[in-house]
Scaffold this motif. Structure first.
Motif, PDB file in Angstrom:
ATOM      1  N   LEU A 167       4.952  -4.929 -32.532  1.00 52.26           N
ATOM      2  CA  LEU A 167       4.389  -3.935 -31.549  1.00 52.26           C
ATOM      3  C   LEU A 167       2.746  -4.225 -31.631  1.00 52.26           C
ATOM      4  O   LEU A 167       1.863  -4.338 -30.622  1.00 52.26           O
ATOM      5  N   SER A 168       2.337  -4.337 -32.883  1.00 51.45           N
ATOM      6  CA  SER A 168       0.634  -4.661 -33.155  1.00 51.45           C
ATOM      7  C   SER A 168       0.313  -5.949 -33.061  1.00 51.45           C
ATOM      8  O   SER A 168      -1.098  -6.146 -32.988  1.00 51.45           O
ATOM      9  N   GLY A 169       1.332  -7.038 -33.046  1.00 51.90           N
ATOM     10  CA  GLY A 169       0.770  -8.345 -33.064  1.00 51.90           C
ATOM     11  C   GLY A 169       0.135  -8.672 -34.297  1.00 51.90           C
ATOM     12  O   GLY A 169      -0.441  -9.895 -34.347  1.00 51.90           O
ATOM     13  N   LYS A 170       0.442  -7.912 -35.464  1.00 53.04           N
ATOM     14  CA  LYS A 170      -0.327  -8.439 -36.663  1.00 53.04           C
ATOM     15  C   LYS A 170       0.886  -8.310 -37.706  1.00 53.04           C
ATOM     16  O   LYS A 170       1.806  -7.516 -37.701  1.00 53.04           O
ATOM     17  N   THR A 171       0.600  -8.960 -38.802  1.00 52.58           N
ATOM     18  CA  THR A 171       1.403  -8.472 -39.828  1.00 52.58           C
ATOM     19  C   THR A 171       1.062  -7.520 -40.888  1.00 52.58           C
ATOM     20  O   THR A 171       0.352  -7.814 -41.997  1.00 52.58           O
ATOM     21  N   LEU A 172       1.378  -6.491 -40.499  1.00 55.47           N
ATOM     22  CA  LEU A 172       1.066  -5.210 -41.215  1.00 55.47           C
ATOM     23  C   LEU A 172       1.810  -4.897 -42.384  1.00 55.47           C
ATOM     24  O   LEU A 172       1.499  -4.268 -43.317  1.00 55.47           O
ATOM     25  N   TYR A 173       3.174  -5.436 -42.416  1.00 54.20           N
ATOM     26  CA  TYR A 173       4.072  -5.279 -43.621  1.00 54.20           C
ATOM     27  C   TYR A 173       4.699  -6.751 -43.882  1.00 54.20           C
ATOM     28  O   TYR A 173       5.067  -7.242 -42.915  1.00 54.20           O
ATOM     29  N   ASP A 174       4.756  -6.846 -45.170  1.00 55.17           N
ATOM     30  CA  ASP A 174       5.543  -8.202 -45.361  1.00 55.17           C
ATOM     31  C   ASP A 174       6.562  -7.703 -46.416  1.00 55.17           C
ATOM     32  O   ASP A 174       6.234  -6.761 -47.582  1.00 55.17           O
ATOM     33  N   TRP A 175       7.593  -8.378 -46.673  1.00 57.17           N
ATOM     34  CA  TRP A 175       8.491  -7.737 -47.517  1.00 57.17           C
ATOM     35  C   TRP A 175       9.550  -9.361 -48.180  1.00 57.17           C
ATOM     36  O   TRP A 175       9.556  -9.990 -47.625  1.00 57.17           O
ATOM     37  N   VAL A 176      10.091  -8.881 -49.322  1.00 58.09           N
ATOM     38  CA  VAL A 176      10.864  -9.882 -49.891  1.00 58.09           C
ATOM     39  C   VAL A 176      12.285  -9.185 -50.453  1.00 58.09           C
ATOM     40  O   VAL A 176      12.030  -8.026 -51.011  1.00 58.09           O
ATOM     41  N   LEU A 177      13.353  -9.904 -50.262  1.00 57.46           N
ATOM     42  CA  LEU A 177      14.461  -9.356 -50.839  1.00 57.46           C
ATOM     43  C   LEU A 177      14.810  -9.744 -51.958  1.00 57.46           C
ATOM     44  O   LEU A 177      14.827 -11.127 -52.397  1.00 57.46           O
ATOM     45  N   LEU A 178      15.379  -8.960 -53.082  1.00 58.61           N
ATOM     46  CA  LEU A 178      15.495  -9.319 -54.283  1.00 58.61           C
ATOM     47  C   LEU A 178      17.101  -9.050 -54.810  1.00 58.61           C
ATOM     48  O   LEU A 178      17.664  -8.047 -54.276  1.00 58.61           O
ATOM     49  N   SER A 179      17.538  -9.924 -55.622  1.00 61.22           N
ATOM     50  CA  SER A 179      18.734  -9.402 -56.439  1.00 61.22           C
ATOM     51  C   SER A 179      18.579  -9.670 -58.116  1.00 61.22           C
ATOM     52  O   SER A 179      17.387 -10.103 -58.292  1.00 61.22           O
ATOM     53  N   MET A 180      19.198  -8.958 -58.882  1.00 61.47           N
ATOM     54  CA  MET A 180      19.056  -9.309 -60.375  1.00 61.47           C
ATOM     55  C   MET A 180      19.142 -10.477 -60.561  1.00 61.47           C
ATOM     56  O   MET A 180      18.138 -11.155 -61.425  1.00 61.47           O
ATOM     57  N   ASP A 181      19.638 -11.450 -60.149  1.00 59.20           N
ATOM     58  CA  ASP A 181      20.015 -12.853 -60.595  1.00 59.20           C
ATOM     59  C   ASP A 181      19.611 -13.994 -59.515  1.00 59.20           C
ATOM     60  O   ASP A 181      19.482 -15.093 -59.458  1.00 59.20           O
ATOM     61  N   GLY A 182      19.070 -13.397 -58.459  1.00 54.09           N
ATOM     62  CA  GLY A 182      18.558 -14.353 -57.166  1.00 54.09           C
ATOM     63  C   GLY A 182      19.798 -14.763 -56.485  1.00 54.09           C
ATOM     64  O   GLY A 182      19.512 -15.359 -55.329  1.00 54.09           O
ATOM     65  N   GLU A 183      21.073 -14.353 -56.810  1.00 55.49           N
ATOM     66  CA  GLU A 183      22.147 -14.784 -55.990  1.00 55.49           C
ATOM     67  C   GLU A 183      22.377 -13.757 -54.869  1.00 55.49           C
ATOM     68  O   GLU A 183      21.992 -12.699 -54.781  1.00 55.49           O
ATOM     69  N   PRO A 184      23.025 -14.112 -53.646  1.00 53.89           N
ATOM     70  CA  PRO A 184      23.389 -13.220 -52.594  1.00 53.89           C
ATOM     71  C   PRO A 184      24.041 -11.915 -52.935  1.00 53.89           C
ATOM     72  O   PRO A 184      24.767 -11.969 -54.286  1.00 53.89           O
ATOM     73  N   VAL A 185      24.000 -10.846 -52.360  1.00 51.85           N
ATOM     74  CA  VAL A 185      24.599  -9.682 -52.582  1.00 51.85           C
ATOM     75  C   VAL A 185      25.510  -9.265 -51.552  1.00 51.85           C
ATOM     76  O   VAL A 185      24.992  -9.111 -50.228  1.00 51.85           O
ATOM     77  N   GLN A 186      26.738  -8.639 -51.746  1.00 48.32           N
ATOM     78  CA  GLN A 186      27.497  -8.184 -50.838  1.00 48.32           C
ATOM     79  C   GLN A 186      27.289  -6.662 -50.772  1.00 48.32           C
ATOM     80  O   GLN A 186      27.220  -5.722 -51.831  1.00 48.32           O
ATOM     81  N   ALA A 187      27.070  -6.321 -49.471  1.00 48.44           N
ATOM     82  CA  ALA A 187      26.974  -5.006 -49.141  1.00 48.44           C
ATOM     83  C   ALA A 187      28.165  -4.139 -49.022  1.00 48.44           C
ATOM     84  O   ALA A 187      29.146  -4.881 -49.132  1.00 48.44           O
ATOM     85  N   VAL A 188      28.233  -2.851 -49.039  1.00 45.67           N
ATOM     86  CA  VAL A 188      29.258  -2.209 -48.974  1.00 45.67           C
ATOM     87  C   VAL A 188      30.202  -2.226 -47.725  1.00 45.67           C
ATOM     88  O   VAL A 188      31.603  -2.233 -47.845  1.00 45.67           O
ATOM     89  N   ASN A 189      29.786  -2.837 -46.659  1.00 40.55           N
ATOM     90  CA  ASN A 189      30.558  -3.158 -45.599  1.00 40.55           C
ATOM     91  C   ASN A 189      30.885  -4.548 -45.737  1.00 40.55           C
ATOM     92  O   ASN A 189      31.514  -5.094 -44.653  1.00 40.55           O
ATOM     93  N   ARG A 190      30.875  -5.208 -46.810  1.00 39.88           N
ATOM     94  CA  ARG A 190      31.564  -6.362 -47.060  1.00 39.88           C
ATOM     95  C   ARG A 190      30.833  -7.732 -46.533  1.00 39.88           C
ATOM     96  O   ARG A 190      31.042  -8.920 -46.240  1.00 39.88           O
ATOM     97  N   VAL A 191      29.461  -7.558 -45.804  1.00 36.95           N
ATOM     98  CA  VAL A 191      28.503  -8.610 -45.444  1.00 36.95           C
ATOM     99  C   VAL A 191      27.689  -8.855 -46.417  1.00 36.95           C
ATOM    100  O   VAL A 191      27.108  -8.254 -47.229  1.00 36.95           O
ATOM    101  N   THR A 192      27.692 -10.420 -46.968  1.00 44.55           N
ATOM    102  CA  THR A 192      26.972 -10.812 -47.767  1.00 44.55           C
ATOM    103  C   THR A 192      25.612 -11.194 -47.326  1.00 44.55           C
ATOM    104  O   THR A 192      25.246 -11.844 -46.307  1.00 44.55           O
ATOM    105  N   VAL A 193      24.601 -10.784 -48.030  1.00 44.42           N
ATOM    106  CA  VAL A 193      23.015 -11.071 -47.803  1.00 44.42           C
ATOM    107  C   VAL A 193      22.428 -11.781 -48.702  1.00 44.42           C
ATOM    108  O   VAL A 193      22.546 -11.613 -49.944  1.00 44.42           O
TER     109      VAL A 193
END
Length: 322
Positions: free
Chosen positions: A39-65
């Motif tokens: 909406l702002s047309g700017k990068t107001l927020y930036d984020w990174v997804l982490l896991s303990m070992d850098g491997e994909p993580v399965q959510a409780v709904n069984r979708v792997t991220v």
């Protein structure tokens, strides 16, 4: 709340995903940030997804991220948000606790949603702070962590600690952050995009009002059920709830049969057993302690009632979940 280290740079967040995290809770936090950027047309927020070992993580709904990095390769950030839900008890490893304490010493804002609060508390980084967690676990956490001031709020922002109850509470948390950091108009526009009519205040209740949860408009019934929910640990006779409702026992029986198609005693027992099931599945409390905490005078009585309700012994239910 969390702020930029450099006023010209986006606010940077690292989300640590732990096994069986809640996908709903994660999306509720990420999507408002994405929408604010769009909406702002700017990068107001930036984020990174982490896991303990850098491997994909399965959510409780069984979708792997897939994630971007391990905690060892985590980039500098303004806030870390620990995302955990079910099966959180085995996740409080020495490596995780040491990393959280190290990030706290660096001055990074630490946050958690749902049962991620447990992991922050176990690491000792919530001592002396106000915090919240999912309503099912608050009573237990209050006992486990006396140095933390737990509340029933949707979310809590206390200096450099941020906690949310889970579910959609992260949406209110992030919309509140956007409002604080970039103004009411942007936060309102983001909420509108999600067809979200009102940004809830942090002090609002996590659960639906009792009147809505029991789908009945009888005020005497509401008073009786409220008294039951406040007496799960110390088992009380039906007469106590009739008195709270301001009616006779016979009238209370009639009210329950009309509105809830059950008896006061059966409804009260169901509440206690539901509480017991939650404690079995989400804590390490011994079965006998769970029985006592839910108003059962003996393990044998508790086991019979539990088996009649759920078709299995309490110990089996715990083994299935943990």
């Amino acid at each position: 709340m969390f702020t930029r280290q450099d006023s010209d740079s986006p606010i940077r967040l690292n989300f640590l995903l732990l096994p069986n995290f809640s996908m709903m809770a994660l999306s509720a936090m990420l999507d408002p940030l994405r929408m604010a950027n769009w909406l702002s047309g700017k990068t107001l927020y930036d984020w990174v997804l982490l896991s303990m070992d850098g491997e994909p993580v399965q959510a409780v709904n069984r979708v792997t991220v897939s994630v971007d990095r391990s905690i060892g390769g985590a980039p500098p950030c303004d806030m870390i948000m620990v995302c955990a839900s079910y099966e959180h008890l085995g996740l409080d490893t020495k490596d995780l606790s040491a990393w959280l304490r190290r990030m706290a010493r660096f001055g990074t804002t630490l946050g958690a949603q749902d049962n991620g609060t447990y992991l922050l508390a176990r690491a000792g980084v919530l001592d002396g702070y106000r915090a919240t967690a999912h309503w099912e676990m608050l009573e237990r956490y209050t006992e486990l962590f006396p140095e933390v001031e737990f509340t029933q709020d949707l979310f809590v922002i206390d200096r450099d600690r941020v906690t949310a109850a889970g579910g959609t509470s992260g949406l209110d948390l992030m919309l509140t952050a956007i409002r604080q950091q970039h103004g009411k108009e942007l936060a309102t526009r983001a909420a509108d995009e999600f067809v979200y009519a009102r940004i809830r205040d942090p002090q609002e209740a996590q659960r639906l009002p009792l009147r809505a949860r029991i789908t009945a408009g009888n005020p005497r019934l509401v008073r009786a059920v409220d008294a039951m929910e406040k007496s799960l640990e110390d088992s009380q006779p039906v007469a106590v709830f009739a008195e709270a409702a301001g009616v006779s026992e016979r009238e209370l029986e009639r009210i329950f049969k009309r509105w809830l198609k059950t008896t006061p005693g059966a409804y009260y027992r169901r509440l206690r057993l539901e509480r017991a099931r939650s404690l079995l599945q989400q804590t390490e409390m011994p079965v006998i302690d769970v029985a006592v905490a839910c108003g059962f005078g003996s393990a044998a009585h508790f086991s019979r009632a539990y088996r009649a309700r759920y078709g299995r012994a309490p110990s089996t239910d715990r083994a299935t979940v943990l």
